[in-house]
Motif scaffolding. Structure first.
Motif: not given
Length: 1697
Positions: A766-778, A823-831
């Motif tokens: 949920d935390t990563l998803a919320q960060l991603e959502e904030f980045v992809r928001s309007d 599993a999330r380091a390169e794909s969701d965080i370092l990217r």
């Protein structure tokens, strides 16, 4: 005789009244009073006669005698007969009126005598005074004043005369034209009125109960008319004040009609004086008395005068200027005293004045402390401006308040109508004064103000808005008074409570400044301090306020504007809640019915938890907040009671154990978060948790001004969200946090990131998803890149948002479960992180580095890290290196370097591996970035104390991780090559860091070394050669690291040789013990340690590495650090010595080179090489070398000294050289005598050259430690020869041709020793002892400064004695041969040699070692024989030695008793010593021996010794007095229980001198007297006296001489009254003593003896005439202390009258 003798004593003392010293005058008067105590009639008669007969005696002296007479009369008025009283009255009257002019001191003293006599003989005094009060003639000033004082001191005796006195005096008032006379008439009328009122108030005790107030009405009315109408308008201020003071008590005696008639004139007349006088206390006091009189008769005129009275009084009330430490107004509550004072009696006459007297007495009691207001606020401190804070002003304030109290009791409505409008006045002074008067009225007139409460409350609205500090403080004090009287329970009371809380919330100043003399504004802290105390005390001490304050105070907890008041609020609430719990246990404390403004339990919990994060702020609000939480646990949640009951006390205990300075903020916050997690776990209610998280988010904006607390609240939000089970709630709150965060604030960015990290522990997806959502928001849709999303914002703000999001990713990676992060380091965080590496913003770079570091650490700590393939590793490493290179090379201001290197450390261990070039570039970049940074100056760390060491640790970790991937000698060599330029750097801080890193690398290499086959460590020599010279680096830390490097290298060699890792080599381990020696700044110690290190290296270095090591060390000789160059030389020399068998053919060549260097440079390593060469030469040609060197010019230069020292390298060779030098020293005479001038009185002694040169050579040879065996072999010969050489060179000079050379030699450096003959001999003797194994002797003598004494003619004997004592203690086995050599000197032709040897042998006898060595008998015989020596010093020293047997061999004294006593008595009778020094030594010897000899041997000589030493008691020399008196004590001690009468006579004869010498100016004499008296006590056969001596005369305790002497004389006269005459006559002898203190003690002794003897039986023993004459003579002594004691003793002689 009695009368004549007392008269004589009095006459003597009266003649001494004219002494110039005031203290003596006082003592004379005291003595007169003492005479008066015994014989008051005679003393008074003498004083009266003296004053009559000495008309020209100066006024001050007459006044002094009169004061003595007044003292005697006051104490013995009942013993005076009428004749004496009449004589005294006539004398005092005559003295008082002798001159018309005022001489106040003299005439006042006479007046006091009359007043004292008038206490009993009132009629006689009145008769005399009334003679001076004749109708129609103005009386003398002091006649009137004396009548006034007499009326006060004897009310019942004077008031009956007042009618006639007033009748005579009143007609004179009109004739008094001078203000002085008018003033004294006013003074008299004031006191007459007061006396009359007191008489009327106590009619039941009065002699004439028929006296009535109206009897004085007519006279008082007449006096009033003159005083008020004629004298009050006077221009003279003093007269006006006198009139005003009189009008107050007069007003009580006026008829009521007259008073009512005069009030319209009287009151304005009094109030107008306020404008004419600066000091208005007397005006206010009189006005208060008049108002009291008017109120008591029910005057109606006051109503008419009320407005003007109020206006005048209000302007007089001084405004309060109270300091911040003003006392809390808890005392505003009324007390019994105030109730009594303001109770009004409506009865007239005597009852009115009785109440007036009660008020007066109460005012006196309360006025004793400035913190008490006697007229309404007992215990309250009322202050005034600094410039007027005098007692008169304070008293005026009290009197003004008293006036207000009177007015309030009769017209409360008009008083309030006057006061309350002034609260809106434009003048600060008016507002403050009005508030203080209002506070006083609330307290003092509570009954009258009861119905006025709403009116008063409504009038306080305007003052509540005032911004003045003085007004604020006054308002708080008024509110305090209101709280005690029920005002705050009325409508409008809530505003008062809120006002106090507002003042509690004011910001305190760290250091309140004291207001200057021109400043009227006070520091805010004073208002806050008094408000805090008011709130707490009202909450805890006023029971009626409990229902008012609870739960009303709770609404002030959450608003930010009341943050400063949290601590007092919490403390008050805790107390109030405690009361509620006692009243109803188990119920909820907070009732929300109707209290819509009360905060919710969630708001209270959030607020108190957030402010607890900074626990010591605001007077400790952390403890206060936690305490309130604990009390409210049931209201927060019903399940929390048991858990919080144990958790909160532990938190409070933690705070108690720490202070603001040593509290770890991180640790404390973690404890609070654990407390929060436990709380959430106990509640375990998702609805409650979600509601709490909502409240926390709502309160976040409240902490914008306190970043630390907001940061902590973010962590609390994260913790609470982590406990929530509703994902929608979690994501909603996270979204709100991202949208509302203040990204410009660094603390908030960090707090938000921590919040996300903590939340990710339970909700990673949920935390990563919320960060991603904030980045992809309007907000981001129109952006080109992921983070270029804030085009409508400034570029700086965009960078801040980016940094925050990157930190969030980093904290999420660091906190989330490891198995999920990988599993999330390169794909969701370092990217997302990689998108921002192009930034140039330093803050964003730091965020990037921190996040990368946290991500890499999370990856490495995973259990699956070994199988993780990091595809972008090289790119990430390169980016870290770019960040490092971009940092300034010479300063360290941010942790970017540290974080980047930590990230690289983690990256190194991940796959794929870096190639060699990439590693080399990484090492080079990191070293250049860290090593060259300048050290931070001390005291300028800028709050980054740990940044430097943390960065170094990061570098060490990085290099260590690289080295572990290549664990070979080649890999180690590569690392060292990178470090080598920094190891040899000319800058110390770079060398220190490089050595530290090298040590860390070698230690790591050693710990992880795995040798599978025996291979050579081929570069050991090169590495040891690089590090070993650094053991002497200028920086101590560098030296220690260098030793660590060598230590690791030696163990690496052992490892490569096949030894196991846990093997410990004894030789190598010695390196660790040598580290401490490297810290010492002394170069000698430092290089000695380097030599030891070289020895260890030589023992463990393989032969094939020796040459490479030497070549490397030779290169180090040119090191820019001179210390390292010298260390290389030391190591080279040691290697050559230890391993010379391998380089035997090279030794001559090496020595030759070093000899040539000797002339070029004085470097230490060159000098040592030269010493080695000389040693080889001397082994073949010893005598020739010695002769050649002795022929060198004196003083020896440094090269010659170096060659001498080389001769001690071989023990056998050294013994031969020492023997040759002893022969040379004794071959010639020690000195020759010559006269520098023909007329000189004594010849000069000049040293001969050969013995002098031999002495210097001995010093040089024995200065080498290797000479020790040879010195041991020749120890006795060397010691005796050099000790006698010291004696023979005392005062001996150098030949004149050597003086210039000696001066030039001082510039040759430390190798050149002093050529002074005696000093050189002492130095050689010291070296003999050191090399002979007697270092303790040298140290002990040095500690006792004996060597300094040994060099001087004055202290030579003492120095020899200290040397002998040290030898006996530390070198006993060597004494037989030494003593044998010294005994032979008794026939020496040199007197000084006999003195030196005798002094040494004498001191030996003080040690038991001579008995153990069986040397006692021969020593005693030798010293006994020396008693016949022609030299007095030898005889004296021989006696000292014989006496020393008592301490060295006490068991032998009895056997030798007769011999020793004979010797001592012979010394006492030595007639060939004009200075009696032999006798002094004999007395000192007897002190030692007396306790040990047989009583039978002592008894025949006891009397002889006592008689012989008695003259020395009073010797001018301190030593003789001290020793003789102490010996007298020992004689008494020896006679305990068997004291013959003849000796008892000596004891009695010495008693007075011993007592008087207790005041000897020399402390040692006084101590001897204490001892002697304690010993005399038992022989006097008086237990009380002996007990007194034991009690008072203890060693080391102070002595109260007067008390002791008094006690002693008391016992002496009680048990030995027949000794009075003898003791007095002995003390008379000391009246002429040369010591002032003894001279003063002698009359003291006489006085105390006289005081305690029975005069009738023992008066004949004392020649009173002689004694009196002697004391009279002492009254002229130049010392005031002596004159004082003489006067005191004269007073005591009255006992013999």
């Amino acid at each position: 005789m009695t009368r004549s003798y007392v008269r004589k004593l009095s006459t003597i003392l009266l003649d001494a009244v004219t002494d110039k010293d005031p203290l003596v005058q006082e003592q004379v008067c005291s003595a007169l009073c003492t005479l008066g105590e015994s014989q008051p009639q005679e003393a008074l008669s003498a004083c009266e006669e003296h004053l009559r007969q000495n008309e020209k005696l100066a006024h001050p002296h007459r006044a002094m005698i009169l004061r003595a007479m007044q003292t005697v009369v006051s104490s013995h008025i009942s013993e005076l007969d009428k004749d004496m009283a009449r004589a005294v009255i006539l004398l005092a009257s005559s003295e008082m009126t002798k001159v018309k002019d005022l001489v106040c001191d003299w005439q006042q003293a006479a007046s006091d005598v009359l007043v004292a006599v008038g206490r009993r003989f009132i009629s006689m005094v009145m008769e005399e005074l009334l003679h001076g009060l004749q109708p129609g003639v103005l009386p003398h000033y002091f006649v009137v004043r004396t009548l006034a004082n007499l009326s006060v001191s004897n009310v019942f005796g004077t008031v009956p005369f007042l009618t006639s006195i007033l009748g005579t005096m009143l007609p004179m008032l009109a004739a008094a034209k001078h203000d002085t006379m008018r003033g004294v008439f006013c003074y008299a009328l004031q006191h007459f009125s007061e006396s009359t009122l007191e008489y009327l108030a106590n009619l039941d005790q009065a002699p004439d109960p028929t006296v009535r107030k109206d009897a004085f009405a007519s006279d008082i009315s007449s006096a009033y008319d003159i005083l008020f109408h004629q004298w009050l308008p006077s221009r003279e201020a003093k007269l006006r004040l006198a009139v005003v003071e009189a009008l107050g008590p007069i007003s009580h005696l006026l008829p009521s009609e007259k008073l009512e008639e005069q009030l319209p004139k009287l009151l304005p007349g009094i109030t107008t004086l306020y404008k004419k006088h600066a000091e208005t206390c007397h005006v206010s006091k009189s006005l208060g008395q008049i108002l009291e009189a008017a109120v008591s008769v029910g005057s109606r005129t006051l109503e008419v005068q009320l407005d003007s009275l109020l206006a005048a009084l209000h302007t007089q009330y001084p405004y309060e200027n109270e300091a911040s430490s003003a006392r809390t107004p808890v005392a505003d509550r009324p007390t019994q005293s105030s109730t009594l004072l303001h109770h009004r009696s409506h009865r007239q006459g005597t009852h009115t004045y009785r109440f007036h007297q009660q008020q007066k007495r109460a005012r006196k009691e309360l006025g004793g402390s400035l913190t008490k207001n006697a007229w309404g606020l007992p215990g309250e401190r009322i202050c005034v401006p600094v410039e007027s804070a005098s007692p008169l002003v304070v008293n005026n304030q009290k009197e003004v308040l008293r006036c207000f109290t009177e007015l309030a009791s009769c017209s409360p409505d008009r008083l309030l109508a006057f006061l309350l409008p002034k609260l809106d006045s434009g003048s600060e002074r008016t507002r403050v004064g009005t508030l203080q008067v209002l506070r006083h009225i609330i307290n003092s007139a509570a009954a009258q103000m009861e119905v006025k409460k709403p009116f008063i409350l409504s009038s306080m609205r305007v003052p509540l808005l005032d911004t003045s500090s003085k007004v604020k403080r006054a308002v708080v004090q008024v509110i305090s008074a209101m709280a005690h009287h029920g005002y705050l329970e009325q409508p409008g009371g809530e505003a008062m409570i809120e006002y106090v809380v507002q003042q509690c919330a004011l910001p305190p100043e760290t250091e309140p400044q004291k207001p200057g003399p021109d400043s009227e504004e006070l520091p805010t802290d004073s208002v806050r301090a008094i408000s805090v105390r008011t709130l707490y005390l009202v909450s805890t001490t006023v029971d009626r306020m409990s229902d008012v304050l609870w739960p009303h105070l709770l609404q002030f907890l959450t608003p930010v504007r009341y943050t400063g008041a949290l601590t007092p609020l919490c403390r008050s609430l805790v107390h109030l809640a405690g009361k509620r719990q006692e009243a109803g246990p188990g119920t909820l404390l907070i009732k929300y019915d109707g209290h819509v403004t009360l905060p919710s339990p969630y708001a209270i919990a959030t607020r108190l938890l957030a402010v607890s994060s900074n626990p010591y702020l605001g007077d400790g609000r952390g403890a206060a907040s936690l305490g309130l939480l604990n009390v409210l646990h049931r209201d927060i949640h019903p399940l929390l009671g048991r858990r919080w009951a144990t958790a909160i006390p532990l938190l409070l205990q933690y705070l108690d154990e720490h202070t603001e300075e040593n509290l770890s903020q991180k640790e404390w916050e973690e404890k609070l978060l654990v407390f929060l997690r436990d709380t959430l776990a106990v509640v375990s209610d998702n609805t409650w948790v979600c509601q709490l998280s909502l409240e926390m988010c709502k309160q976040l904006p409240c902490y914008n001004g306190t970043p630390q607390e907001k940061n902590f609240l973010y962590k609390c939000v994260g913790t609470t969200l982590g406990a929530a089970s509703s994902k929608d709630v979690v994501r909603k709150h996270l979204q709100e946090l991202l949208e509302s965060a203040r990204y410009q604030e660094e603390a908030e960015r960090e707090g938000l990131a921590c919040c996300f990290g903590i939340c990710a522990i339970s909700h990673l997806d949920d935390t990563l998803a919320q960060l991603e959502e904030f980045v992809r928001s309007d907000v981001f849709r129109k952006s080109i890149g992921i983070f270029n999303i804030f085009k409508d914002r400034s570029e700086n703000e965009v960078e801040k948002v980016k940094g925050t999001l990157i930190l969030c990713y980093g904290h999420v990676a660091a906190r989330a479960p490891r198995e999920l992060v990988l599993a999330r380091a390169e794909s969701d965080i370092l990217r997302n992180i990689f998108q921002c590496f192009s930034t140039k913003d330093p803050a964003l770079r730091l965020c990037l580095v921190q996040s990368v570091c946290m991500v890499c650490q999370a990856i490495c700590s995973s259990t699956q890290a070994s199988s993780f393939h990091f595809s972008r590793k090289v790119e990430l490493v390169a980016q870290m290196m770019e960040f490092i290179k971009a940092e300034p090379p010479d300063s360290l201001r941010s942790p970017i370097r540290k974080k980047a290197m930590l990230a690289c450390t983690y990256l190194v261990s991940l796959e794929p591996a870096l190639d060699e070039q990439e590693q080399a570039d990484m090492i080079h970049s990191c070293l250049h970035s860290v090593m060259a940074v300048l050290p931070e100056p001390e005291g300028e760390d800028g709050g980054q104390e740990s940044l430097y060491p943390d960065t170094m640790h990061a570098l060490e970790d990085l290099l260590t991780s690289l080295l572990r991937r290549n664990m070979t000698p080649h890999g180690l060599q590569m690392m060292v090559e990178h470090l080598s330029p920094w190891i040899k750097s000319p800058r110390g801080h770079e060398r220190m860091r490089a050595l530290g890193v090298s040590s860390c690398l070698l230690q790591s290499f050693l710990e992880h070394l795995h040798v599978s086959a025996l291979v050579p460590f081929h570069n050991l020599g090169l590495l040891v050669g690089l590090f070993s010279p650094r053991c002497a680096d200028l920086w101590p830390a560098t030296r220690r690291e260098a030793v660590s490097c060598v230590y690791s290298l030696l163990y690496l060699q052992l490892g490569y040789e096949g030894f196991s890792r846990d093997y410990r080599d004894d030789v190598a381990e010695r390196l660790l013990t040598l580290k401490d020696g490297l810290v010492h700044p002394d170069p000698a110690i430092l290089f000695h340690t380097c030599h030891s290190i070289a020895q260890i290296i030589a023992k463990r270095l393989p032969p094939d590495q020796l040459i490479s090591l030497l070549l490397t060390l030779f290169e180090s000789l040119g090191d820019p650090d001179k210390n390292c160059s010298r260390a290389a030389s030391v190591i080279i020399s040691c290697l050559l010595k230890e391993r010379g068998n391998l380089l035997l053919e090279k030794v001559p060549e090496i020595v030759s080179v070093l000899r040539s260097k000797l002339q070029e440079t004085p470097e230490e390593h060159v000098l040592r090489a030269a010493q080695h060469s000389v040693c080889l030469l001397a082994s073949q040609h010893c005598e020739a070398v010695v002769s050649s060197l002795l022929g060198s010019p004196l003083p020896f230069d440094s090269h010659t000294c170096t060659l001498w020292r080389a001769l001690a390298s071989e023990p056998g060779l050294t013994a031969q050289i020492l023997g040759l030098l002893l022969q040379k020293m004794s071959r010639d005479v020690p000195f020759k005598e010559s006269r520098a001038f023909l007329l000189s009185s004594s010849p000069d002694r000049v040293a001969t050259l050969l013995p002098l040169a031999a002495t210097c050579a001995l010093s040089e040879v024995m200065s080498v430690p290797a000479s020790a065996p040879a010195v041991l072999e020749l120890y006795p010969q060397l010691f005796v020869a050099l000790l006698l050489r010291v004696g023979c060179t005392l005062g001996v000079q150098l030949p004149r041709n050597l003086h210039a050379k000696e001066r030039r030699a001082t510039g040759l450096g430390p190798a050149s020793r002093s050529l002074e003959p005696c000093s050189s001999a002492v130095g050689a003797l010291q070296l003999t002892l050191v090399r002979g194994g007697s270092e303790e002797v040298v140290q002990r003598v040095e500690l006792e400064r004996g060597w300094e004494s040994l060099r001087t003619s004055v202290g030579h004997e003492e120095g020899v004695a200290r040397l002998a004592s040290a030898m006996a203690k530390f070198a006993g086995p060597r004494l037989p041969l030494v003593m044998k050599g010294l005994v032979c000197t008794h026939s020496s032709v040199y007197e000084i040699q006999r003195v030196t040897s005798t002094a040494f042998l004498a001191e030996l006898l003080s040690s038991n070692v001579v008995n153990d060595l069986m040397l006692l008998e021969s020593l005693l015989d030798n010293l006994t024989a020396r008693q016949k020596d022609a030299c007095a010093s030898v005889r004296r020293l021989a006696l000292r030695g014989l006496a020393n047997v008592a301490s060295g061999s006490p068991n032998k004294v009895r056997a030798r008793g007769p011999q020793l006593l004979t010797a001592m008595i012979g010394g006492l009778d030595d007639g060939d010593d004009p200075q009696s020094l032999v006798a002094l030594e004999a007395m000192a010897g007897l002190v030692k021996l007396l306790d040990l000899v047989e009583p039978g041997d002592l008894r025949p000589v006891l009397l002889h010794v006592a008689i012989r030493i008695r003259p020395f008691f009073d010797s001018e020399k301190m030593e003789f007095r001290s020793v003789s008196i102490r010996l007298f004590g020992h004689l008494n001690k020896a006679c305990h229980g068997d004291c013959e009468d003849v000796f008892l006579e000596q004891v009695v004869g010495g008693l007075a001198p011993l007592l008087l010498h207790l005041r000897d100016p020399q402390s040692s004499v006084a101590a001897a007297c204490k001892f002697a008296l304690r010993m005399c006590g038992p022989n006097l056969e008086c237990e009380e006296l002996a007990a007194a001596f034991q009690k008072h005369l203890q060693e080391g305790r102070g002595l109260h001489f007067g008390e002791f002497l008094n006690t002693t004389c008391k016992h002496l006269m009680c048990h030995f009254p027949d000794l009075l005459g003898r003791l007095v006559s002995t003390s008379l002898f000391y009246f002429k003593s040369s010591w002032e203190d003894v001279r003063a003690a002698a009359p003291m002794l006489t006085g105390f003896l006289v005081q305690h003897v029975e005069p009738e039986q023992h008066r004949p023993q004392v020649d009173l005439e002689h004694l009196t004459a002697a004391l009279q003579l002492l009254l002229k002594d130049p010392a005031p202390a002596v004159r004082m004691k003489a006067a005191e003793t004269l007073g005591r002689l009255v006992k013999f009258a």
